[in-house]
Design a protein around this motif. Structure first.
Motif, PDB file in Angstrom:
ATOM      1  N   LEU A   1       1.013  -1.122   0.004  1.00 36.92           N
ATOM      2  CA  LEU A   1       0.136  -0.101  -0.210  1.00 36.92           C
ATOM      3  C   LEU A   1       0.869   1.244  -0.008  1.00 36.92           C
ATOM      4  N   LEU A   2       1.832   1.157   0.838  1.00 38.04           N
ATOM      5  CA  LEU A   2       2.779   2.462   0.926  1.00 38.04           C
ATOM      6  C   LEU A   2       3.351   2.596  -0.576  1.00 38.04           C
ATOM      7  N   ARG A   3       4.007   1.485  -1.278  1.00 38.88           N
ATOM      8  CA  ARG A   3       4.546   1.783  -2.579  1.00 38.88           C
ATOM      9  C   ARG A   3       3.599   2.362  -3.483  1.00 38.88           C
ATOM     10  N   ALA A   4       2.493   1.720  -3.392  1.00 47.17           N
ATOM     11  CA  ALA A   4       1.481   2.245  -4.286  1.00 47.17           C
ATOM     12  C   ALA A   4       0.964   3.856  -4.208  1.00 47.17           C
ATOM     13  N   SER A   5       0.842   4.237  -2.777  1.00 48.09           N
ATOM     14  CA  SER A   5       0.667   5.463  -2.527  1.00 48.09           C
ATOM     15  C   SER A   5       1.717   6.650  -2.829  1.00 48.09           C
TER      16      SER A   5
ATOM     17  N   LEU B   1       0.159  14.066   3.948  1.00 45.63           N
ATOM     18  CA  LEU B   1       0.848  14.926   3.278  1.00 45.63           C
ATOM     19  C   LEU B   1       0.320  15.113   1.756  1.00 45.63           C
ATOM     20  N   LEU B   2      -0.031  13.763   1.221  1.00 46.67           N
ATOM     21  CA  LEU B   2      -0.496  13.732  -0.328  1.00 46.67           C
ATOM     22  C   LEU B   2      -1.825  14.503  -0.608  1.00 46.67           C
ATOM     23  N   LEU B   3      -2.595  14.209   0.646  1.00 40.08           N
ATOM     24  CA  LEU B   3      -3.996  14.979   0.700  1.00 40.08           C
ATOM     25  C   LEU B   3      -3.714  16.465   0.740  1.00 40.08           C
TER      26      LEU B   3
END
Length: 161
Positions: free
Chosen positions: A46-50, A138-140
């Motif tokens: 999930l981390l790699r995808a996000s 951070l992404l949001l």
């Protein structure tokens, strides 16, 4: 090593079992069980995808994997009641090198940092879940600010004319 996302399975090679003492095998098994209980494989995917477009993602992934391994080392030491056995197992696996290829899976990297963390057993590592939450936040935040910045630039551009 531990393979699988939803029902992870632990695999130990026969060569590894033959070359290490029972205490070391117990430490490796406890470490891998901690990965299973924490669902680390799923979190890492999930981390790699996000963070697919993260600029320094290799460093981030390296740090996350180190934090995962340090947490599992600590869990294994707590389970066994012996921090020294886990630290010695890490060193023994390094000495084996790649003779059984799966020994490198348990060790991966950062031998000195992992042994130091086990022997000092402080709580300075950040939980992978917390890091994932911070990265998502951070992404949001960036996703929210980009349209606002775009609107502000358009407004300033239109006022200029």
């Amino acid at each position: 090593c531990t393979l699988g996302l939803f029902r992870p399975t632990i695999y130990l090679s026969q060569g590894l079992i033959r070359q290490l003492p029972a205490a070391a095998i117990s430490a490796i098994t406890a470490h891998e069980h901690a990965h299973v209980q924490r669902r680390d494989n799923l979190w890492l995917i999930l981390l790699r995808a996000s963070c697919l477009f993260w600029i320094r993602r290799n460093k981030l992934f390296d740090d996350i994997e180190l934090a995962h391994d340090q947490s599992c080392d600590r869990a294994a030491a707590d389970f066994l009641g012996d921090y020294l056995t886990v630290a010695e197992t890490l060193v023994q696996c390094r000495r084996l090198g790649n003779s059984p290829p799966l020994a490198a899976s348990f060790l991966r990297n950062h031998l000195a940092l992992r042994v130091q963390a086990i022997l000092h057993s402080d709580d300075s590592t950040i939980s992978p879940v917390r890091v994932l939450c911070m990265a998502t936040l951070l992404l949001l935040t960036v996703a929210t600010l980009v349209p606002l910045l775009h609107y502000a630039i358009e407004l300033l551009w239109s006022l200029r004319e």
